[in-house]
Write an enzyme that holds these catalytic residues in place. Structure first.
Site, PDB file in Angstrom:
ATOM      1  N   CYS A  35      -4.073   9.659   1.520  1.00  0.00           N
ATOM      2  CA  CYS A  35      -3.113   8.594   1.169  1.00  0.00           C
ATOM      3  C   CYS A  35      -1.786   9.150   0.674  1.00  0.00           C
ATOM      4  CB  CYS A  35      -3.721   7.670   0.101  1.00  0.00           C
ATOM      5  SG  CYS A  35      -4.971   6.548   0.736  1.00  0.00           S
ATOM      6  N   LYS A  68       0.836  -1.210   0.000  1.00  0.00           N
ATOM      7  CA  LYS A  68       0.000   0.000   0.000  1.00  0.00           C
ATOM      8  C   LYS A  68       0.870   1.259   0.000  1.00  0.00           C
ATOM      9  CE  LYS A  68      -3.502   2.805   0.699  1.00  0.00           C
ATOM     10  NZ  LYS A  68      -4.460   3.149  -0.358  1.00  0.00           N
TER      11      LYS A  68
END
Length: 415
Positions: A267, A213
């Site tokens: 993010c 991720k």
């Protein structure tokens, strides 16, 4: 796997909870925000995401989805709470995960599945297991270093990887990385997501899933940093960066992204710092990219202030500047880590110009911008002496060239 509890009902948790409920699971969504809980239980949503409200309403009406301030025992627990960083060294803040762990631990029974979705530094899933194990010494928990070890509770890490504005579609179609603390944990987590995910469920271990991720977002950050740095160099050399990138991208092996006012969101603006924090001596390119993108809003402010100074020299004592867009990307209402918000806040603090703030996707300004004025697009264009386009919202792409007014187009709307 018919009963599922989702902690965190934000931009990821709520769509995920709704998708499980839409596909027949009994879902309880847990959040500390009373307004969010009440709104969801009315079959409405407190965020902007196309197609989501209809799914939530149907799930609530059927009794498959309810929101609450407190969790209930379930077969599987998903954790989708914030993981910001703190301090100048960007230390990851896992306090939200710790709080959920303590709330969840008393409910656990043998055979339950716990899945962490929050974007986290490598080792966060193991830390979560330590918190759970400390609270429940009567249960055995998986060990990362013993992938074949049997345990009472199955634990895995599964990062979200959806695009705001297309979350409903991508939750179903995108491949998911399933990183179990043990091999059996991976299998159990795959069973959970197979309830609605049509994409591949890619098996790995928890650390690799966590790093995957971070790697995805750091890769995007580095690519955006190249485009942003290129825009600054092109401006210095009096070159149209948008034309430059279009021409360069005709090369069959070149794909340069578009520059902007910076990088925002929950993010890309945050996750690469987790890698840098854990690997300060090795993560040189990742750190440089973060610094370039974090500094881009300051460059935009300098461009705006140069026009402000020019108008002051012409006799306008305090020019009016319209800042178009506050969200971190086009056509959403999400202001988290938004470079446009940072630009607006810093300009309000400097108080060198009158500011008009335009964001068609929100109804009120965040606390950090309460000194500003939220106005509609037409009013802003009429009143402004200077226009700065900070986000490429679709509404802004219909604007005609503004004759006689300086325009700082940070996102290439006019190109």
């Amino acid at each position: 796997m018919k009963n599922i509890c989702v902690f965190g009902l934000g931009y990821i948790g709520l769509p995920t909870a709704a998708m499980f409920a839409h596909h027949g699971a009994n879902v309880i969504g847990v959040d500390v925000n009373q307004h969010a809980v009440d709104t969801i239980n009315q079959g409405k949503i407190h965020i902007v995401e196309p197609g989501l409200e209809a799914i939530v309403k149907k799930a609530v009406d059927k009794g498959n989805l309810k929101a609450s301030l407190t969790p209930e025992h379930s077969d599987a627990y998903l954790i989708a709470v914030p993981t910001p960083f703190k301090g100048d060294d960007h230390t990851p803040d896992l306090s939200y995960i710790e709080a959920v762990s303590k709330a969840l631990a008393p409910l656990l029974e043998k055979g339950d599945v716990v899945i962490l979705e929050s974007t986290s530094p490598v080792g966060a899933t193991e830390q979560m297991v330590e918190w759970l194990a400390a609270a429940r010494p009567d249960l055995t928990f998986p060990d990362y270093y013993q992938p074949d070890h049997e345990a009472d509770i199955f634990v895995a890490y599964c990062p979200e990887r959806v695009l705001p504005g297309k979350v409903v579609e991508e939750l179903i179609s995108n491949d998911r990385i399933i990183g179990g603390m043990t091999k059996e944990s991976t299998k159990k987590a795959q069973e959970v997501y197979r309830i609605f995910v049509e994409g591949d469920l890619l098996a790995t271990n928890s650390r690799t899933a966590e790093m995957a991720k971070l790697t995805e977002n750091a890769s995007r950050d580095v690519s955006i940093a190249f485009a942003n740095e290129l825009s600054i160099i092109s401006d210095k050399l009096d070159i149209n960066v948008w034309e430059l990138i279009e021409l360069a991208n005709h090369h069959p092996r070149v794909n340069i992204l578009q520059p902007g006012a910076g990088v925002g969101g929950h993010c890309i603006a945050v996750d690469p710092w987790f890698i840098v924090n854990q690997n300060p001596d090795e993560a040189k390119i990742i750190r440089a990219a973060r610094e370039i993108n974090d500094n881009k809003p300051n460059w935009v402010i300098k461009k705006i202030n140069a026009e402000v100074d020019s108008l002051k020299a012409q006799g306008i004592e305090k020019p009016t500047v319209a800042l178009l867009g506050l969200a971190f990307k086009p056509n959403i209402d999400d202001l988290r880590e938004s470079p446009a918000v940072n630009i607006a806040r810093d300009m309000l603090d400097a108080d060198l110009a009158e500011l008009l703030l335009v964001e068609p996707n929100i109804n009120e300004l965040p606390k950090s911008l309460m000194a500003g004025s939220l106005v509609d697009l037409d009013s802003a264009l009429e009143q402004a002496d200077i226009v700065a386009i900070l986000v490429g919202h679709s509404q802004f792409k219909t604007i005609s060239l503004l004759e006689g007014k300086p325009v700082i187009d940070a996102v290439g709307v006019f190109n």
